[in-house]
Structures are given as structure tokens and as C-alpha cells.
Design a protein around this motif. Structure first.
Motif, mmCIF file in Angstrom:
data_model
loop_
_atom_site.group_PDB
_atom_site.id
_atom_site.type_symbol
_atom_site.label_atom_id
_atom_site.label_comp_id
_atom_site.label_asym_id
_atom_site.label_seq_id
_atom_site.Cartn_x
_atom_site.Cartn_y
_atom_site.Cartn_z
ATOM 1 N N GLU A 133 0.830 -1.209 0.000
ATOM 2 C CA GLU A 133 0.000 0.000 0.000
ATOM 3 C C GLU A 133 0.868 1.263 0.000
ATOM 4 O OE1 GLU A 133 -2.502 -0.355 3.350
ATOM 5 O OE2 GLU A 133 -3.761 -1.947 2.471
ATOM 6 N N CYS A 134 1.971 1.205 0.752
ATOM 7 C CA CYS A 134 2.882 2.360 0.764
ATOM 8 C C CYS A 134 3.485 2.610 -0.611
ATOM 9 C CB CYS A 134 3.981 2.143 1.788
ATOM 10 S SG CYS A 134 3.437 2.180 3.522
ATOM 11 N N TYR A 135 3.854 1.543 -1.315
ATOM 12 C CA TYR A 135 4.409 1.701 -2.664
ATOM 13 C C TYR A 135 3.377 2.318 -3.609
ATOM 14 C CZ TYR A 135 8.527 -1.172 -1.486
ATOM 15 O OH TYR A 135 9.689 -1.644 -0.926
ATOM 16 N N LYS A 136 2.137 1.848 -3.528
ATOM 17 C CA LYS A 136 1.117 2.336 -4.449
ATOM 18 C C LYS A 136 0.755 3.792 -4.180
ATOM 19 C CE LYS A 136 -1.130 -2.086 -5.544
ATOM 20 N NZ LYS A 136 -2.378 -2.861 -5.482
ATOM 21 N N VAL A 137 0.924 4.226 -2.915
ATOM 22 C CA VAL A 137 0.574 5.612 -2.581
ATOM 23 C C VAL A 137 1.450 6.584 -3.349
ATOM 24 C CG1 VAL A 137 0.607 7.321 -0.718
ATOM 25 C CG2 VAL A 137 -0.416 5.087 -0.324
ATOM 26 N N VAL A 138 2.740 6.255 -3.435
ATOM 27 C CA VAL A 138 3.686 7.198 -4.055
ATOM 28 C C VAL A 138 4.146 6.740 -5.440
ATOM 29 C CG1 VAL A 138 4.531 8.068 -1.878
ATOM 30 C CG2 VAL A 138 5.601 6.039 -2.890
ATOM 31 N N ALA A 139 3.567 5.638 -6.004
ATOM 32 C CA ALA A 139 4.020 5.119 -7.285
ATOM 33 C C ALA A 139 3.749 6.076 -8.430
ATOM 34 C CB ALA A 139 3.358 3.774 -7.562
ATOM 35 N N GLU A 140 2.769 6.935 -8.276
ATOM 36 C CA GLU A 140 2.441 7.851 -9.361
ATOM 37 C C GLU A 140 3.446 8.987 -9.481
ATOM 38 O OE1 GLU A 140 0.170 7.429 -11.566
ATOM 39 O OE2 GLU A 140 -0.674 5.611 -10.674
ATOM 40 N N VAL A 141 4.160 9.284 -8.395
ATOM 41 C CA VAL A 141 5.062 10.434 -8.426
ATOM 42 C C VAL A 141 6.510 10.063 -8.110
ATOM 43 C CG1 VAL A 141 3.249 12.097 -7.896
ATOM 44 C CG2 VAL A 141 4.456 10.943 -6.013
ATOM 45 N N GLU A 142 6.772 8.914 -7.483
ATOM 46 C CA GLU A 142 8.115 8.545 -7.057
ATOM 47 C C GLU A 142 8.633 7.409 -7.947
ATOM 48 O OE1 GLU A 142 11.529 8.914 -5.448
ATOM 49 O OE2 GLU A 142 9.892 10.123 -4.593
ATOM 50 N N THR A 143 9.720 7.674 -8.672
ATOM 51 C CA THR A 143 10.252 6.674 -9.600
ATOM 52 C C THR A 143 10.819 5.451 -8.868
ATOM 53 O OG1 THR A 143 12.375 7.853 -9.624
ATOM 54 C CG2 THR A 143 10.770 8.413 -11.332
ATOM 55 N N ASP A 144 11.359 5.694 -7.662
ATOM 56 C CA ASP A 144 11.862 4.540 -6.914
ATOM 57 C C ASP A 144 10.740 3.585 -6.566
ATOM 58 O OD1 ASP A 144 14.422 5.514 -7.046
ATOM 59 O OD2 ASP A 144 14.351 6.486 -5.084
ATOM 60 N N ALA A 145 9.562 4.148 -6.261
ATOM 61 C CA ALA A 145 8.404 3.308 -5.965
ATOM 62 C C ALA A 145 7.965 2.552 -7.212
ATOM 63 C CB ALA A 145 7.280 4.167 -5.418
ATOM 64 N N MET A 146 8.048 3.206 -8.368
ATOM 65 C CA MET A 146 7.692 2.521 -9.618
ATOM 66 C C MET A 146 8.613 1.321 -9.857
ATOM 67 S SD MET A 146 7.091 5.765 -12.152
ATOM 68 C CE MET A 146 5.946 7.104 -11.762
ATOM 69 N N GLU A 147 9.891 1.534 -9.601
ATOM 70 C CA GLU A 147 10.857 0.448 -9.811
ATOM 71 C C GLU A 147 10.587 -0.711 -8.859
ATOM 72 O OE1 GLU A 147 15.562 -0.518 -8.954
ATOM 73 O OE2 GLU A 147 14.843 1.553 -8.859
ATOM 74 N N LEU A 148 10.365 -0.409 -7.574
ATOM 75 C CA LEU A 148 10.133 -1.464 -6.595
ATOM 76 C C LEU A 148 8.803 -2.159 -6.835
ATOM 77 C CD1 LEU A 148 11.490 0.351 -3.429
ATOM 78 C CD2 LEU A 148 12.541 -1.545 -4.661
ATOM 79 N N LEU A 149 7.812 -1.410 -7.255
ATOM 80 C CA LEU A 149 6.516 -2.020 -7.529
ATOM 81 C C LEU A 149 6.612 -2.946 -8.748
ATOM 82 C CD1 LEU A 149 3.713 -1.870 -6.261
ATOM 83 C CD2 LEU A 149 3.109 -0.119 -7.946
ATOM 84 N N GLY A 150 7.351 -2.519 -9.776
ATOM 85 C CA GLY A 150 7.541 -3.399 -10.937
ATOM 86 C C GLY A 150 8.284 -4.673 -10.561
ATOM 87 N N GLU A 151 9.248 -4.546 -9.651
ATOM 88 C CA GLU A 151 9.994 -5.725 -9.217
ATOM 89 C C GLU A 151 9.108 -6.673 -8.421
ATOM 90 O OE1 GLU A 151 13.967 -6.786 -6.584
ATOM 91 O OE2 GLU A 151 13.502 -4.726 -7.097
ATOM 92 N N ILE A 152 8.190 -6.104 -7.622
ATOM 93 C CA ILE A 152 7.285 -6.948 -6.834
ATOM 94 C C ILE A 152 6.424 -7.790 -7.748
ATOM 95 C CG2 ILE A 152 5.264 -6.866 -5.331
ATOM 96 C CD1 ILE A 152 6.590 -4.482 -3.910
#
Length: 662
Positions: A98-117
Motif C-alpha cells: 500500500e505504501c508503494y502504491k501511494v507514491v508510485a504515481e510520483v516517485e520513480t523509486d516506488a515505480m521500480e520497486l513495484l515493478g519488481e514486486i
């Protein structure tokens, strides 16, 4: 180009490395306590990493939570890391997602970690490569270097997206130009193989990309850069084994399996000019160590190379051969699926059986030699024909024994043991007369199989003439001995005895005849004979009467001179001139040389011939055309017994004698 899984724990950085000093940490604490969201996140990272402050995950989680409540996006990423790993708080992967999805729209690091998940199926979600590739593409479009690299890998491998080397090469180029080492490595692969590159492969650009990644410490890039230098593919100045070895060693020290095997292969045989920087010096010991390390890292080819090394001898020295160790490494390589190693293992087992057999044969040969030496020593000391040795007692290497000695390369030992000269000197007295020569003949045949033996035989051959010359003394002149033999009989010739002093024939004066001076032969004259010559040529009175009737020549008939038949011709049994009409002899001045022509026979002529048979023919003088020789009477029956005339005469003679035909 496998996907590299990024660590779930982000490298939480402290802005401007402010927490590296106590003064900066004090300032950072003051800002965090005043409510600065960024300072709160950085202070939590300081406690989390233990930089200038004791490591405390619980205190770090509290500062991350306060920063996230204040709306700092990076704090959500750090907070998700704590929930995901269970550091400073209970592990809760759902809250981390949930924390990753909150900031995935604006934080590229979150996008990378979410894609890896989604790629790996972590945090309690199902594995979804397409969703993971979607977030990597979103991060690449937002300018994330890591997401660009991950999106390029998805396009190159076709994972979660359609395979497109053009998009992959473009994504790698974007990240590599901004310093991403992994992207530089994969860009080098595309350039070296022409994947997604307009105009085909570009090895020189690929080498530059590999060098960028290698300088960043990527072992794979060091290995590929070493391969480029080894083959001279895209390098400046062509191939260089020395530079290739340096890059292979750098990769091997980092744990790269293939680089360890390549480095071992170079060190095993060396590379010209066998000196750095362009060459590689031969180092078999180091090569063996790198081969073993490569086997530990899973390289089956390295195990096969170790098997060949021990089978052929380390460094080419056959004395260091170890078939048991070679079999051990061949088994490792065969277990890894190497068919050549499996066949080598079968051949090695056969060689081991043959080796054991040869060892047994050589041991038996040595024992037989020891027995022969003891028997020969006894036979040499005791002069007894009963214990003298025969040729068969000498264990001369022949057949399989000789082949075993050749295979074991015992040439020097065999040449020293069976040297014909020394053998004859030591053990010649132990053999029966004539048996030593038989042994030496067999020894010479055996020594021909060894280079050292051929040298021994050549020395023996060169030594024989010298020994023969030394053994043969100069012939001494014998003193003159008195002649006690009987005097020899005087020589004689057909005329008389011979004078031994002058070698002349001693002839009695009564037997000496005066020698008549040889008159020169008259030269033939071409002039016509004169009347005086004709009178001189006539025979003397009484010369014709002195000839026997058989040697007198028959007179010529009808003006034709009668010639004697040639020698060897068959004579007619009838008397000479029968059936011919006698005629007077032609004059001397014009003799007729034509043959007499036969006249037709009639009844009167037959009667005349019968009367002529009782009259002996007259012998002609040479002046009358005769030869002066009598013609012997020829028995026609004996000369030609198979003729019809002879058979008729034979029957007639038998009837006259009153005998009957048998």
C-alpha cells in the motif's frame, strides 16, 4: 541478459551526507524536531544505517512514519521497506504494498520497486510480468535510469512485453549515457552482435561500452572485454593476449566462472611472445589452481581440462601422469553432460588396465634379470660345463616385455643393462661355447627399439676395428732355414732339358737342325702367264704315276671339265663318270668351266655303262684339269640306309646269303 533483482532494502541516503559528522547530525536533529519532513526522513535513515549514530531500527521507523504523515514521498518508500523486511516494526507485506502504491504515481523509486514486486510475485501478490513491465516502462518515461534499464531487459527478453531489440537498445543507450553500468554492458552486447542496431554490428563501439561497464566493476563486462582483446574484435591494435589475461583475471577474482576457465587456459599453454604486456607467460601451477576454481563455480569444461592435464602429465611431463586423478576429473565433467569426457573415461580405464599389466611384466623382467645375474656369477667362477648357461637363460627383452619397456621409456636403463660390450665382459664366461653369440644377436635386435640402444650399437660398431687392430701383432720375419728337401728334378722341354740359370733349352748338337731362312712370299702378278710359266707349271715325269688310282681325277668328257664334288655332299653310289660319254681334255690355255650336261640314256648306253664299271677311271693330272686327289669310294647303303635304293640292295644281299627276313 537476465533480470537483476534489486535489493528490497533501498539505499537510504542522507541528503548531502549531513549525518557524517556530529555537528551535521545535531543540525539535522534540530530541523527534524522543528517539523521538516525531509530532515525527519534523513534522520531516520541515519539511525537505520548506523551512520554517526548507533543503529536503531525502531527509532528509524518512528522518524519515517512522522515524515510520511507530513507528506514526504520518499518517507513512504522507506516506511514500506521497514514493513516489508520487518525492521523496527512487525512484518506486513500488505502495508508495504500500500505504501508503494501511494507514491508510485510520483516517485520513480516506488515505480521500480513495484515493478519488481510484480515481476517476482512478492508482497503477497501473484507473479505478473506484464504488470511489472508496465511499471518499468512508467519509470523509464519518468526518467528513471534503473527503470529504463529494466524496461530494456523486458524488451530484449520478451518478458511482459513484445520482444523488440530496437526499443531495448534505445533504452540501454539512454541509461548507459547517464552512467548506468548494467545498461552499458547490455548495450555492448547489442553493438557486438548487431541487435537492434542500424547498420549492423559495431565492435569498436561495443568495446567502449564494455570498458565503461568494466571500470564500474561489473565482472561480466570484464570477461567480455577480455574476449574482445583475445580475438582482436573491435580493439585498437589488434589482438593482445596479455590485455585479455588481465581482464580475465579481474573478472575471475570477482568470481566469474568462464573468466576463471579462460585465464587457466591461457596460463596452461602461454601465449606469444610469452611475456607481458602483449603475451602471457606459461604457468602450469597457476593454471591448475584457476581450473579448480572454475570447477567449483560449475564449469564442466574446466573439469575436462584438468582430466587431460593429469592424463598427459602436468606441463607435458609424462613422469607426472596421474591416471587416477584424471579419472576423477573426467567423472565430474561427464556428470555435467560432457560426452567427450565420458569417452575419455572409458579410454582411460583401458589404459589403466594396460598400465597395470605392463607394471607386472616389468616387475617379472626385473626379477628374471636378478636371477640371471646370480646364476651367471656362479657359472663364471666355477669351471664346470654342467652348470654353464645356455642362450635361453638370458632374459633378453622380447615381445610384450620389450613393448612394455618402450612404452615406459626405459631406454637408458635397458641400454646400460644390455650393453653388448659390458655384457660380454661380465657374463661371457658363464655361457657354453657359442651361446654368447646367440644372446648378443637377440640383444642387438632389442636395442634397435631405443634411441639410446642405437647409440650403444653404433659405438660398438666403431670400436670393433680398433680392437681388432690392437689384438693383431705385426708379423715377425722368420730366419732363413736350411733347405732339407730333396733336389728337384731338372726341367725338361719337348726338345730336351732346360738350363735353370738361363731358362734355355739344352739340345744335343746331333738334334739341332739348321734353320732355313724364311723366303718372302711372292707378290701376285697381274700379267698374263707366258709360255715359260706354262712349261714350269707342267708336272715332272713320273709325277702322275706316283699318285694312287683313287687320287687320280677322271678325264673330261665331251669337252667339259669334270670338277670334284664339294666336301660334305652326298655322293652317288655309282662309279665316277658312269653314264657319261668320255671326251678328250680341253686345251690348257682355254679350260671349260661349265658342268657336263646329262645325255639321254638308251639301251646301248646302259650296256656301255655296265662295261665301264669294270674299268677303273683314269686319274687326271692337274695340267689336264684334275685336282690331283683320289676320290674315296662311298658306301651308299651305309650313308643313306633309309633310301629306297638302300632297302633294295639290303634285300638282295640277304637273298644271296640265304637268310630269311625276320
Amino acid at each position: 541478459m537476465p533480470l537483476e533483482r534489486k535489493s528490497s532494502m533501498l539505499d537510504i541516503t542522507v541528503a548531502d551526507q549531513a549525518a557524517k559528522s556530529r555537528s551535521l547530525v545535531r543540525i539535522l536533529r534540530e530541523k527534524a524536531e522543528m517539523g521538516d519532513p525531509k530532515a525527519m526522513s534523513d534522520l531516520g535513515a541515519t539511525y537505520f544505517q548506523g551512520i554517526e549514530l548507533p543503529r536503531d531500527h525502531s527509532t528509524a521507523f518512528g522518524w519515517f512514519e512522522r515524515s510520511a504523515t507530513a507528506g514526504y514521498t520518499l518517507a513512504f518508500v522507506n516506511l514500506a521497506t521497514c514493513y516489508r523486511e520487518g525492521l523496527g516494526c512487525p512484518k506486513d507485506e500488505r502495508k508495504a504494498l500500500e505504501c508503494y502504491k501511494v507514491v508510485a504515481e510520483v516517485e520513480t523509486d516506488a515505480m521500480e520497486l513495484l515493478g519488481e514486486i510484480y515481476m517476482n510475485g512478492d508482497c503477497g501478490v501473484a507473479k505478473d510480468p506484464r504488470e511489472g513491465a508496465y511499471w518499468f516502462r512508467r519509470g523509464a518515461e519518468a526518467g528513471s535510469l534503473e527503470c529504463s534499464y529494466r524496461w530494456g531487459v523486458c524488451c530484449a527478453t520478451g518478458t511482459g512485453a513484445e520482444r523488440d531489440f530496437g526499443n531495448a537498445a534505445e533504452a540501454f543507450r539512454f541509461a548507459a549515457e547517464r552512467g548506468h553500468a548494467g545498461a552499458a554492458l547490455d548495450l555492448g552486447h547489442c553493438l557486438m552482435n548487431g541487435l537492434g542496431i542500424i547498420g549492423g554490428a559495431k565492435p569498436s563501439m561495443a568495446v567502449e561500452a564494455y570498458a565503461q561497464a568494466a571500470e564500474a566493476g561489473i565482472s561480466e563486462a570484464c570477461y567480455h572485454l577480455g574476449c574482445a582483446w583475445l580475438n582482436g574484435n573491435g580493439t585498437k591494435g589488434g589482438a593482445s593476449a596479455g590485455k585479455a589475461a588481465r581482464w580475465f583475471q579481474k573478472a575471475a577474482e570477482a568470481g566469474h566462472p568462464a573468466a576463471s576457465a579462460e585465464l587457466a587456459a591461457l596460463l596452461h599453454v602461454g601465449a606469444p611472445p610469452f611475456q607481458p604486456p602483449r603475451g602471457v607467460a606459461k604457468d602450469v601451477k597457476a593454471a591448475k589452481a584457476w581450473y579448480e576454481k572454475a570447477v567449483e563455480l560449475g564449469v564442466t569444461d574446466a573439469a575436462a581440462a584438468l582430466g587431460r592435464m593429469h592424463r598427459d602429465g602436468v606441463g607435458g611431463d609424462e613422469t607426472t601422469r596421474d591416471l587416477d586423478e584424471a579419472a576423477r576429473w573426467f567423472r565430474v565433467s561427464a556428470a555435467g553432460g560432457d560426452d567427450a569426457s565420458a569417452q575419455a573415461l572409458i579410454d582411460l580405464e583401458k589404459e589403466r588396465v594396460l598400465r597395470d599389466r605392463r607394471r607386472r611384466i616389468l616387475a617379472e623382467h626385473d626379477a628374471a634379470w636378478a636371477t640371471f645375474v646370480s646364476e651367471a656369477e656362479i657359472a663364471s667362477k666355477v669351471a664346470d660345463d654342467d652348470i654353464a648357461l645356455m642362450a635361453a637363460a638370458a632374459p633378453v627383452p622380447e615381445g610384450e616385455t620389450l613393448s612394455s619397456l618402450v612404452a615406459a621409456k626405459k631406454g637408458l636403463e635397458t641400454a646400460e643393462r644390455w650393453n653388448p660390450v659390458s655384457f660380454a665382459e661380465r657374463y661371457g664366461k658363464a655361457f657354453v661355447m657359442g651361446e654368447l653369440e646367440k644372446v648378443l644377436a637377440r640383444v642387438r635386435v632389442a636395442l634397435e627399439r631405443f634411441p639410446q640402444g642405437k647409440k650403444v650399437l653404433a659405438d660398438e660398431k666403431a670400436r670393433k676395428p680398433k680392437e681388432k687392430a690392437q689384438r693383431k701383432p705385426a708379423a715377425a720375419k722368420k730366419p732363413p732355414q736350411p733347405d732339407k728337401s730333396k733336389p728337384a728334378a731338372p726341367e725338361r722341354s719337348a726338345v730336351g732339358p732346360v738350363n735353370p740359370a738361363t731358362r734355355e733349352t739344352i739340345v744335343s748338337p746331333a738334334r739341332v737342325r739348321p734353320k732355313r731362312d724364311a723366303e718372302p712370299a711372292p707378290k701376285p702378278e697381274s700379267r698374263k702367264p707366258s709360255v715359260a710359266d706354262a712349261k714350269r707349271a707342267q708336272p715332272r715325269r713320273g709325277q702322275t704315276a706316283s699318285l694312287s688310282p683313287a687320287r687320280q681325277r677322271a678325264p673330261a668328257r665331251d669337252g667339259v671339265a669334270v670338277e670334284s664334288p664339294p666336301r660334305g655332299s652326298v655322293l652317288h653310289p655309282r662309279p665316277w663318270g658312269s653314264g657319261l660319254t668320255p671326251a678328250s681334255s680341253p686345251p690348257r690355255s682355254s679350260p671349260v668351266k661349265e658342268r657336263a650336261q646329262p645325255q639321254p640314256r638308251s639301251l646301248g648306253a646302259a650296256k656301255e655303262n655296265e662295261s665301264d664299271q669294270n674299268v677303273k677311271p683314269k686319274t687326271l693330272r692337274p695340267s689336264e684339269g684334275g685336282s690331283g686327289r683320289s676320290k674315296p669310294k662311298v658306301d651308299a647303303v651305309k650313308l643313306m640306309p633309309a633310301s629306297p635304293y638302300a632297302s633294295t640292295m639290303t634285300r638282295k644281299a640277304k637273298r644271296e646269303l640265304g637268310t630269311k627276313r625276320p
